[in-house]
Scaffold this motif. Structure first.
Motif, PDB file in Angstrom:
ATOM      1  N   ALA A 249       0.835  -1.194   0.000  1.00  0.00           N
ATOM      2  CA  ALA A 249       0.000   0.000   0.000  1.00  0.00           C
ATOM      3  C   ALA A 249       0.873   1.247   0.000  1.00  0.00           C
ATOM      4  O   ALA A 249       0.640   2.193  -0.755  1.00  0.00           O
ATOM      5  N   GLN A 295      -6.624   0.993  -4.347  1.00  0.00           N
ATOM      6  CA  GLN A 295      -7.215   1.029  -3.005  1.00  0.00           C
ATOM      7  C   GLN A 295      -7.904  -0.289  -2.660  1.00  0.00           C
ATOM      8  O   GLN A 295      -7.752  -0.815  -1.562  1.00  0.00           O
ATOM      9  N   LEU A 296      -8.622  -0.839  -3.638  1.00  0.00           N
ATOM     10  CA  LEU A 296      -9.306  -2.113  -3.374  1.00  0.00           C
ATOM     11  C   LEU A 296      -8.299  -3.227  -3.101  1.00  0.00           C
ATOM     12  O   LEU A 296      -8.487  -4.042  -2.199  1.00  0.00           O
ATOM     13  N   THR A 298      -5.277  -2.987  -1.879  1.00  0.00           N
ATOM     14  CA  THR A 298      -4.621  -2.857  -0.576  1.00  0.00           C
ATOM     15  C   THR A 298      -5.600  -3.127   0.570  1.00  0.00           C
ATOM     16  O   THR A 298      -5.230  -3.719   1.575  1.00  0.00           O
ATOM     17  N   ILE A 299      -6.865  -2.751   0.374  1.00  0.00           N
ATOM     18  CA  ILE A 299      -7.852  -3.084   1.410  1.00  0.00           C
ATOM     19  C   ILE A 299      -8.006  -4.606   1.503  1.00  0.00           C
ATOM     20  O   ILE A 299      -8.091  -5.170   2.586  1.00  0.00           O
ATOM     21  N   GLY A 300      -7.989  -5.246   0.341  1.00  0.00           N
ATOM     22  CA  GLY A 300      -8.095  -6.710   0.314  1.00  0.00           C
ATOM     23  C   GLY A 300      -6.944  -7.361   1.068  1.00  0.00           C
ATOM     24  O   GLY A 300      -7.133  -8.303   1.836  1.00  0.00           O
ATOM     25  N   LEU A 302      -5.126  -5.975   3.434  1.00  0.00           N
ATOM     26  CA  LEU A 302      -5.360  -5.726   4.867  1.00  0.00           C
ATOM     27  C   LEU A 302      -6.354  -6.739   5.417  1.00  0.00           C
ATOM     28  O   LEU A 302      -6.171  -7.291   6.504  1.00  0.00           O
ATOM     29  N   GLY A 303      -7.414  -6.979   4.625  1.00  0.00           N
ATOM     30  CA  GLY A 303      -8.446  -7.928   5.033  1.00  0.00           C
ATOM     31  C   GLY A 303      -7.882  -9.315   5.282  1.00  0.00           C
ATOM     32  O   GLY A 303      -8.250  -9.987   6.257  1.00  0.00           O
ATOM     33  N   GLU A 304      -6.963  -9.763   4.423  1.00  0.00           N
ATOM     34  CA  GLU A 304      -6.358 -11.084   4.599  1.00  0.00           C
ATOM     35  C   GLU A 304      -5.672 -11.189   5.964  1.00  0.00           C
ATOM     36  O   GLU A 304      -5.792 -12.185   6.668  1.00  0.00           O
TER      37      GLU A 304
END
Ligand code: UDP
Ligand code: MG
Length: 344
Positions: A249, A295-296, A298-300, A302-304
């Motif tokens: 990110a 953005q999607l 990097t959010i993904g 983070l989610g992992e």
């Protein structure tokens, strides 16, 4: 389960008094277990330097076929056999963990139940073990009977994980390996749920070495690792041993800012020197889509990681045992009926 803080002080016998455990997780392998046990027994009895005792621990990972019944029948005739039957299918890495938790030997061999890992390698493993190595892993020189897709994804996986992770994990090496008792105890104290055993073993340290072998075809049946399980396994491996994806990110952010700044400079220059004003649709839509995508992603990522934190924090047991059959090395009288001369 024994819990020892660290594995310092775990005694490992390496001489003729050393015992051997062979751990095999099996899932729907009814057609393989008979042949597997026959081959293992043949190898152990023919070892050039036989162990003081041995056990074969077969972990039934919630099979739906006749695997458990077959195992029970085999255990009935062979006191060296110990069966751990899990309450459902927990996956290969957890099943292997259940086996390692049960193993009592000074040397513990982990292998697959489909005879892709030849038991004949155990002799070579033990030679290295007796020389003082704590981990002897088996690196695949060639792999027979695998699809191109499997070969390609495996080759990419081993190289990506090598670049991303902060422990040195040998390439083209599966879980087929010998571990000394102190390594197994160290694994027993690492209770993380998203287990990537070969990474954990590298992390443990001690003296490690590898030998090469040609991976055989499956004896019977088809792979129990569909693409979805392979993908989950790869993600577990990377997230367990690398924080680099989290940093993506930041890198993306820097890269996008620099590009944005250069584009802005260009636009201003163009305006000043030529008086030209771009309509701007292309650059705007590009910026929106590109930034949205970054953005999607990097959010993904983070989610992992957050999902894994959540999973760990729940602190559930890694697996549940439905049934234990046989006692393996825990049995009182335990010796190897050997056809080979006993080396003392
Ligand atoms: N296995 C398991 N649980 C699972 C999937 C696989 O215990 O959920 C076992 C399987 O029975 C075999 C080993 O793990 O003994 C390796 O699986 P497989 O041979 O299907 O993997 P591949 O060799 O195709 O990578
Ligand atoms: Mg296999």
């Amino acid at each position: 389960m024994e819990v020892i803080a660290g594995s310092a002080g775990v005694a490992v016998r390496r001489g003729s008094d050393a015992t051997l455990s062979i751990v095999v997780p099996v899932y729907n392998e009814a057609d393989n277990v008979g042949e597997l046990l026959r081959r293992i027994t043949q190898v152990v009895r023919g070892l050039s330097a036989p162990p003081a005792g041995y056990e074969v621990i077969l972990v039934d990972d919630g099979s739906h076929d006749a695997t458990f019944a077959m195992l029970q029948a085999l255990a009935h005739d062979d006191p060296h056999l110990r069966i751990v039957s899990l309450s459902r299918n927990f996956g290969h890495q957890i099943a292997a963990t259940a086996g390692l938790d049960t193993a009592r030997g000074d040397a513990v061999v982990l292998m697959d139940g489909d005879l892709q890992d030849p038991p004949e390698l155990i002799d070579e493993f033990l030679v290295k073990f007796r020389q003082g190595y704590d981990v002897v892993f088996a690196t695949r020189r060639r792999r027979a009977g695998e699809s191109r897709f499997k070969l390609l994804t495996a080759a990419v996986f081993y190289r990506v994980i090598r670049r991303l992770t902060n422990v040195s994990i040998p390439v083209d090496t599966g879980d087929f390996r010998l571990m000394s008792r102190r390594v197994v105890v160290a694994l027993r104290n690492s209770r993380e749920r998203h287990r990537f055993i070969r990474g954990l073993v590298s992390w443990v340290g001690f003296r490690q070495t590898g030998i090469e072998y040609d991976r055989a075809e499956r004896f019977s049946g088809s792979s129990k690792y569909p693409v979805s399980k392979m993908f989950k396994f790869a993600l577990d491996g990377i997230t367990a041993f690398s924080e680099i994806p989290l940093r993506l990110a930041t890198w993306f952010g820097f890269a996008v800012s620099i590009i944005g700044f250069l584009v802005a400079l260009y636009e201003v220059g163009l305006h000043i020197f030529t008086g030209y004003n771009l309509p701007g649709y292309t650059s705007t839509i590009f910026a929106i889509l590109f930034l949205g995508g970054v953005q999607l992603i990097t959010i993904g990522i983070l989610g992992e990681y957050v999902g894994r934190i959540y999973d760990e924090i729940k602190g559930r047991p890694l697996y549940l045992v439905a049934e234990n059959v046989g006692s393996g090395l825990d049995a009182a009288a335990d010796s190897v009926p050997s056809t080979a001369p006993v080396a003392r």
